[in-house]
Design an enzyme around this catalytic site. Structure first.
Site, PDB file in Angstrom:
ATOM      1  CG  HIS A   1      -1.967   0.825   1.486  1.00  0.00           C
ATOM      2  ND1 HIS A   1      -1.781   2.286   1.697  1.00  0.00           N
ATOM      3  CD2 HIS A   1      -3.537   0.844   1.209  1.00  0.00           C
ATOM      4  CE1 HIS A   1      -2.981   3.010   1.672  1.00  0.00           C
ATOM      5  NE2 HIS A   1      -3.915   2.169   1.525  1.00  0.00           N
TER       6      HIS A   1
ATOM      7  CB  CYS B   1      -3.662   3.254  -1.740  1.00  0.00           C
ATOM      8  SG  CYS B   1      -4.574   4.424  -1.420  1.00  0.00           S
TER       9      CYS B   1
ATOM     10  CG  ASP C   1       0.120  -2.530   6.279  1.00  0.00           C
ATOM     11  OD1 ASP C   1      -0.691  -2.743   6.890  1.00  0.00           O
ATOM     12  OD2 ASP C   1       0.187  -1.982   4.983  1.00  0.00           O
TER      13      ASP C   1
ATOM     14  CE  LYS D   1      -7.359  -0.441   6.046  1.00  0.00           C
ATOM     15  NZ  LYS D   1      -8.246  -0.029   4.767  1.00  0.00           N
TER      16      LYS D   1
ATOM     17  CD  GLN E   1      -6.755  -4.578   4.074  1.00  0.00           C
ATOM     18  OE1 GLN E   1      -7.530  -5.337   4.340  1.00  0.00           O
ATOM     19  NE2 GLN E   1      -6.558  -3.475   3.707  1.00  0.00           N
TER      20      GLN E   1
END
Length: 407
Positions: free
Chosen positions: A124, A365, A201, A227, A204
């Site tokens: 991202h 993104c 990261d 999220k 997700q």
């Protein structure tokens, strides 16, 4: 489907799911961008704003003490959720983007010109641009791991990118475009064997599988509340204590100080050294309530439900003429990025929206990844704990109609 998974009962906790779009039932499939929020979390926000609003850590009065207790209980809840060693390793931020910027700005100050950072092609922008800013400021070098046509990282290429100047690796746990679940533990173990620090990261991943940051070997792990069924504007940076101790503050102001004078200032202890300003204790408490909600449903059950929806949708989509799915890694998360023939992703998204199907369109993104696949963007559908097989079927029916209209 497991009959013990009462999806209709869960859906009742999300009033928005009974809304309509253009007179059609809402089918919300943009969960990778932002998941919806259950009434239990909204009720917690309402309760705190109406009965407990005050500055935390700064008052002896009752309301301040209540607010402080709520925030620190939330920190403990997050620590338990991700398996951190201490609450001192849990830093509240505005989201994954700020968390990664914190690492790039603060840990980045410890790097020197010519030091190397390894990223991957599927990142991202929030895990690309902060490192580019660091590179322009400090003269560090960025290297990029490629992926194959399935969207699987080339781990041999990853290992070959390391040198004696490699200082940090930063990569996504799960791709927001492809759904690829990266082998975090394997990648972190190799990075550590080469003396590098690892930032993950996790935006997700946290809503879809149980996370144990110590088992994964992550030195830093970042994620966002919005999220994972929580409010917007609040997120987490986990960092190993010894690394956080060595890092300079990210921002200056109230809360992050030990003592201030014009002759010099000292810093507060962890985690407050990195939490300048009045914190969003209500957002933090709401995030903790969202964690409670997910764990009550069961992360394993959520994952199994989403995997079933993904398989059902993928199988049906592949019968549609011209369908191109991007991201076919084994064991992928419940994300499908696709194009129908040469139709523009925007046109597909607009037509689906007119039929009540809310999907994402664009580059998500992740423009370098789009360039890797030779496209400008995709349509993306993503599933959550409250989506149903009937919604998958409605999505497929709308896709078939859309394909006909765009042919």
């Amino acid at each position: 489907m497991n009959t013990s998974y009462d999806v209709e009962a869960f859906r009742a906790d999300f009033p928005i799911l009974s809304d309509t779009v253009y007179g059609r039932p809402l089918v919300y499939l943009d969960n990778t961008a932002t998941s919806q929020t259950p009434r239990q979390v909204v009720d917690e926000i309402d309760r705190l704003y109406t009965h407990s609003k005050a500055n935390v850590h700064r008052g002896v009065h009752c309301l301040s003490q209540k607010a402080t207790a709520a925030m620190e209980a939330s920190r403990q809840r997050v620590r338990d959720f991700i398996g951190a060693a201490s609450t001192e390793e849990i830093i509240f931020t505005r989201g994954t983007t700020e968390s990664i910027n914190l690492v790039a700005s603060s840990y980045g100050e410890l790097l020197n010109e010519g030091d190397e950072i390894i990223l991957t092609v599927m990142e991202h922008h929030s895990n690309i641009v902060p490192w580019q800013l660091l590179a322009s400021r400090k003269g560090v070098v960025i290297k990029v791991v490629p992926c194959d046509d399935r969207g699987v990282l080339d781990l041999e290429a990853y290992r070959n990118l390391f040198s004696d100047r490699t200082r940090l690796v930063s990569f996504c746990h799960v791709s927001n475009v492809l759904g690829t679940v990266n082998p975090v533990a394997e990648m972190t173990a190799y990075a550590h064997s080469r003396g590098a620090v690892v930032c993950v990261d996790g935006a997700q991943a946290v809503a879809h599988e149980k996370i144990d940051v110590r088992a994964l070997g992550a030195d830093f792990y970042a994620f966002s509340s919005h999220k994972m069924y929580g409010p917007t504007g609040i997120g987490i940076l986990y960092g190993r204590r010894e690394l956080l101790e060595a890092m300079p503050p990210y921002q200056g102001g109230g809360e992050m100080i030990g003592h201030v004078s014009f002759s010099g200032t000292t810093w507060a202890d962890l985690p407050y050294k990195f939490e300048a300003g009045t914190p969003d204790f209500i957002g933090a408490a709401a995030l903790a309530k969202a964690i409670d909600y997910m764990e009550a449903v069961g992360l394993d059950r959520i994952a199994a439900h989403e995997e079933m929806l993904l398989a059902r949708a993928t199988e049906a989509m592949l019968t549609i003429p011209g369908m191109r799915i991007f991201g076919t890694a084994p064991g992928k998360a419940a994300v499908i990025s696709f194009l129908i023939g040469d139709a523009h992703h925007y046109d597909t998204g607009v037509l689906l929206d007119q039929m009540g199907i809310e999907v994402r369109t664009g580059h998500h993104c992740a423009q370098p990844l789009m360039e890797r696949f030779g496209i400008e963007g995709t349509v993306r559908a993503s599933f959550a704990l409250y989506n149903t097989t009937a919604e998958v079927d409605a999505f497929i029916a709308a896709l078939r109609r859309t394909a006909t209209m765009l042919a």
